[in-house]
Design an enzyme around this catalytic site. Structure first.
Site, PDB file in Angstrom:
ATOM      1  CE  LYS A 177     -14.289  71.058  26.703  1.00 42.82           C
ATOM      2  NZ  LYS A 177     -15.478  70.198  26.877  1.00 42.82           N
ATOM      3  CD  GLU A 252     -26.764  82.562  30.937  1.00 44.43           C
ATOM      4  OE1 GLU A 252     -27.371  82.230  31.976  1.00 44.43           O
ATOM      5  OE2 GLU A 252     -26.991  83.617  30.342  1.00 44.43           O
ATOM      6  CB  CYS A 286     -29.254  75.880  34.787  1.00 44.77           C
ATOM      7  SG  CYS A 286     -30.076  76.497  33.342  1.00 44.77           S
ATOM      8  CD  GLU A 385     -26.763  73.796  39.853  1.00 43.18           C
ATOM      9  OE1 GLU A 385     -25.530  73.827  39.781  1.00 43.18           O
ATOM     10  OE2 GLU A 385     -27.509  74.180  38.944  1.00 43.18           O
TER      11      GLU A 385
END
Ligand code: NAD
Length: 493
Positions: A177, A252, A286, A385
């Site tokens: 996806k 993750e 990331c 973040e």
């Protein structure tokens, strides 16, 4: 406006629209204009993709010899190398990531397919030292079944390879996806996969929103493993969804990775590494090294040099080979960054450079390299973040203090240390609670290097030799080796 490019989904070896013909437009972050139209998978489409993958799993694919599956993986790698230019261009248009990186990455990512092709016939079973007479017992590694690979909008080729390659090598089938924010490149990739002649249904590529597409996929009865990369909020949904189908999950997630520069660091090398870590890919990585701790003795001097370097970064169109930083990938990113910066300034944060939308283009999502001095790392930009080119800088005095500060965050994905002292490099890297530590360097990936975090950065490792086993289950087989009938049927032996 020029005609929009039209994409279809790849399900069961067919190119299809959504069954209800729903579509959505994907934007080019360089100018905020739609450039392609993409089907929006409904629950029915998602179900169809999973069933196709299940049918393929019941077919010849898992029964092929490992070396035969490996040939398909190598063919995928060859396709990546041959079409890197096209893939790079599409990814750049859809995400705003620099063409100089996306093209190079498409070529490099081919090595992940080669790596797992090489591993495909190296996964061995065991003969158990069993404690029973007349019994031989062995373990073998069997494929899991249908794997759902859920991909975010950044580094899609990389984050797909670390899931798809080991899954295929071990005989699983996959539904990928792609992110609704930048779905195009994975459809182009699916066209290349098709060219390898891989049996239909083994790889399916769909896209759509979290609900219904993501939800249907991650609750589906026939899905046995969910390999997810994305944000922690979505991960919480995924885990709840997996309670429905009891599938295995690997996560993750995000990061707020700390970097320490000691007084004895080689400064030019540290400046390059820090620049790569937070301004490479406009910080939309990331593993971005977004919290910087500079030791007291060099604080002013080093910060000035770093800001000077950051101010020279060339902002521009992402296809231009001279550009060093392109636009952010989407408007939501820009808003999140601006909100956090505003709140930080209100609480005493000081802008050293950048800090406001860039004038390069008012239509695209351009944000300059930004450095903010923070009295403490609990200010919003230093704690959250941001997924953007924003570096929060703090001062420290002792090694003990910086270790404790580096570890004082919910995430634990990456980290960095700059020092000329080998022993300090070893000590500090050992003490940092993170899945990855770079010493005197930053932002490297390799098929042989495990990638992934601890704490709220998720669990499960991608890449590296052990990761292939995550796409298998251990099966124990017992053999009775006597010609005599076995004994007492009413007592376990
Ligand atoms: P996101 O969590 O919003 O989306 C990731 C994917 O999940 C998308 O495909 C999305 O459509 C899908 N999704 C959303 N809701 C879902 C649901 N309910 N069920 C199933 N799927 C659903 O993340 P994003 O904004 O696309 O990506 C940015 C995040 O990804 C950041 O937090 C970043 O740190 C993280 N990331 C982590 C790594 C890593 O390897 N650790 C790498 C890249 C990005």
């Amino acid at each position: 406006m020029s005609k929009l490019k039209k994409y279809q989904m790849y399900i069961d070896g067919q190119w299809v629209d959504a069954e209800n013909n729903k579509t959505f437009e994907t934007l080019n972050p360089e100018n905020n204009e739609p450039w392609a139209v993409v089907p929006e998978a409904s629950a029915k489409d998602t179900d169809k993709a999973v069933k196709a993958a299940q049918k393929a799993f019941e077919g010849e694919w898992p029964k092929l010899l490992p070396k035969e599956r490996a040939k398909f993986l190598r063919a995928i790698g060859d396709q990546l190398r041959e079409n890197a230019e096209m893939l790079g261009e599409i990814e750049t248009i859809d995400t705003g990531k620099l063409f100089r990186e996306t093209k190079k990455q498409a070529i490099y990512i081919a090595e992940y397919y080669d790596y797992y092709a090489g591993l495909a016939d190296k996964v061995e079973g065991t003969v158990l030292p069993i404690d029973k007479p007349n019994i031989q017992a062995i373990t073998t590694r069997i494929p899991i079944g249908v794997v759902a690979a859920i991909i975010p909008w950044n580094s899609q080729m990389f984050l797909t390879a670390t899931k798809l390659a080991p899954a295929l090598a071990m005989g699983n089938t996959v539904v990928i996806k792609s992110s609704e924010l930048a779905p195009a490149v994975l459809f182009e990739f699916a066209k290349l996969i098709e060219k390898t002649g891989i049996p239909k249904g083994v790889v399916n590529v769909i896209t759509g929103f979290g609900d219904p597409c993501g939800k249907t996929l991650t609750t589906h009865d026939l899905v046995e493993k969910i390999a997810f990369t994305g944000g922690p909020e979505t991960a919480r949904h995924i885990i709840k969804n997996s309670a429905e189908n009891l599938s295995e999950v690997s996560l993750e997630l995000g990061g707020k990775s700390p970097v320490a520069v000691f007084d004895d660091a080689e400064q030019e090398n540290a400046i390059n590494g820090i620049t790569a870590g937070i301004f490479g890919a406009s910080g939309q990585s990331c593993i971005a090294g977004s919290r910087l701790y500079i030791q007291k003795g060099i604080y002013d001097e080093f910060l000035n040099k770093l800001s000077e370097r950051a101010s020279k970064i060339k902002i521009g169109a992402p296809m231009d080979p001279e550009t060093e930083m392109g636009p952010l990938s989407n408007f939501k990113q820009l808003e999140t960054i601006e909100k956090n910066i505003k709140e930080t300034i209100d609480q005493g944060g000081k802008i050293k450079c950048g800090g406001e939308r860039h004038s390069f283009s008012n239509k695209g999502y351009y944000f300059p390299p930004t450095i903010i001095e923070c009295d403490n790392h609990n200010l919003p930009v230093a704690e959250n973040e941001l997924f953007g080119p924003v570096l929060s800088v703090m001062k420290f005095d002792t090694e003990e203090e910086v270790i404790s500060k580096m570890n004082d965050n919910q995430y634990g994905l990456s980290s960095g240390v700059y020092t000329s002292s080998l022993s300090r490099g070893m000590r500090v890297s050992k003490a940092i609670r993170a899945g990855i530590t770079f010493v005197n360097t930053y932002r490297l990936i390799s098929p042989s290097a495990p990638f992934g975090g601890i704490k709220d950065s998720g669990y499960g490792k991608e890449a590296g030799i052990d990761s292939i086993k995550d796409y298998t289950r251990v099966k124990t087989t017992w053999f009775y080796t006597s010609d005599e009938p076995s004994l007492d049927p009413f007592s376990i032996r």
